[in-house]
Design an enzyme around this catalytic site. Structure first.
Site, mmCIF file in Angstrom:
data_model
loop_
_atom_site.group_PDB
_atom_site.id
_atom_site.type_symbol
_atom_site.label_atom_id
_atom_site.label_comp_id
_atom_site.label_asym_id
_atom_site.label_seq_id
_atom_site.Cartn_x
_atom_site.Cartn_y
_atom_site.Cartn_z
ATOM 1 N N HIS A 195 24.012 24.235 27.306
ATOM 2 C CA HIS A 195 24.637 23.464 27.050
ATOM 3 C C HIS A 195 25.266 22.983 26.280
ATOM 4 O O HIS A 195 26.315 22.165 25.143
ATOM 5 C CB HIS A 195 25.406 22.363 28.504
ATOM 6 C CG HIS A 195 25.672 23.140 29.778
ATOM 7 N ND1 HIS A 195 26.247 24.536 30.538
ATOM 8 C CD2 HIS A 195 24.778 23.704 30.924
ATOM 9 C CE1 HIS A 195 26.506 25.062 31.490
ATOM 10 N NE2 HIS A 195 24.929 24.405 31.338
ATOM 11 N N TYR B 26 28.585 16.280 29.743
ATOM 12 C CA TYR B 26 26.911 16.752 29.410
ATOM 13 C C TYR B 26 26.087 17.393 28.756
ATOM 14 O O TYR B 26 25.245 17.074 27.901
ATOM 15 C CB TYR B 26 26.495 17.669 30.830
ATOM 16 C CG TYR B 26 25.348 17.690 31.346
ATOM 17 C CD1 TYR B 26 24.349 16.690 31.289
ATOM 18 C CD2 TYR B 26 24.647 18.989 31.055
ATOM 19 C CE1 TYR B 26 22.860 17.895 31.212
ATOM 20 C CE2 TYR B 26 23.157 19.243 31.197
ATOM 21 C CZ TYR B 26 23.005 18.837 31.296
ATOM 22 O OH TYR B 26 21.203 19.282 31.170
#
Length: 265
Positions: A111, A134
């Protein structure tokens, strides 16, 4: 290695990896903010909040290596991510610096680069394109690890984990899946290599449909053995492919692209 620290030991990955890491050290020290469970043979367990600098300093003392899985592993409110993934990681690196700079395997994430298209093969030196807070926290972690390497010689493996699960369960995982056995094999290479430095390593098995190129870290000798292709027929029989315009089919970060920014209370 005498003692290997595993943070995040109470999580799904931590529980799965425990038996697979047993051969890497004489003692496996298990840690989590939750109870990691009763220690087994050649294990010791500690409850530790990574945001507590003094507790982390004690946790790292006597360790010869660290596998850092601890922290928030999903999109969440910034206040929670900040405590676990930013402050907690800083505390871990400061503790490692104070205790002889044991090698660290840092569980980063795909990510960090979630907004890259699935059509683009990545080498690991591309600019970050995080798909949420995140992902931003993992980009921070990689930058922090790099600074500690450049300034203090702290070696770290920055492992951008794809999808580490018992088996791939959807079309995206045909590209991003990392088996538990391949993760454990990577950990063995990280701690046994004559030199580590601070490489970005793509945490994915030998998937035919993979997006990532690990040529830059080939010197570590890691050769993943599993392949998500073995589950392709099962996954395709379970349901149709996502539409091409859906985030899960366009971007490497998948459904995280559609996650909202969680508001504070």
């Amino acid at each position: 290695m005498k003692r290997l620290l595993l943070t995040g030991a109470a999580g799904a990955m931590g529980r799965a990896l425990r038996p697979r890491l047993a051969g890497l050290a004489e003692i496996l020290r298990l840690s989590d903010i939750a109870d990691p469970g009763a220690p087994g043979l050649n294990e010791e367990a500690r409850i530790c909040d990574l945001a507590d600098a003094a507790a982390v300093m004690d946790l790292v003392e006597g360790c010869d290596g660290i596998i850092h899985l601890g922290g928030i592993s999903v999109e969440d409110k910034f206040s929670k991510i900040m405590q676990a993934n930013l402050l907690g990681l800083y505390n871990l690196y400061e503790a490692a610096r104070a205790h002889g700079r044991p090698r660290i395997l840092f569980a980063s994430s795909n990510h960090v680069i979630g907004y890259y298209p699935q059509s683009q093969r990545l080498k690991g030196d591309e600019p970050p394109r995080p798909d949420g807070l995140y992902g931003v926290s993992k980009a921070f972690g990689e930058a922090l690890a790099r600074m500690y390497y450049e300034k203090f010689g702290q070696e770290s493996a920055l492992v951008r984990i794809g999808s580490c699960t018992p088996q791939p369960s959807n079309h995206r995982m045909l590209s991003s899946w990392l088996s538990y056995d391949d993760f454990a094999g990577l950990a063995a290479c990280v701690f046994r290599a004559p030199r580590l430095e601070c490489p970005v390593i793509w945490g994915a098995s030998a998937n035919d449909a993979g997006w990532w190129d690990n040529a830059a870290s080939a010197y570590l000798g890691w050769r993943p053995k599993d392949n998500a292709e073995a589950w392709r027929a099962e996954i395709e029989a379970a349901g149709p492919r996502p539409a091409p315009d859906e985030a899960v089919a366009r971007y490497q970060g998948g459904v995280f692209i559609d996650n909202p920014i969680f508001q504070e209370d």
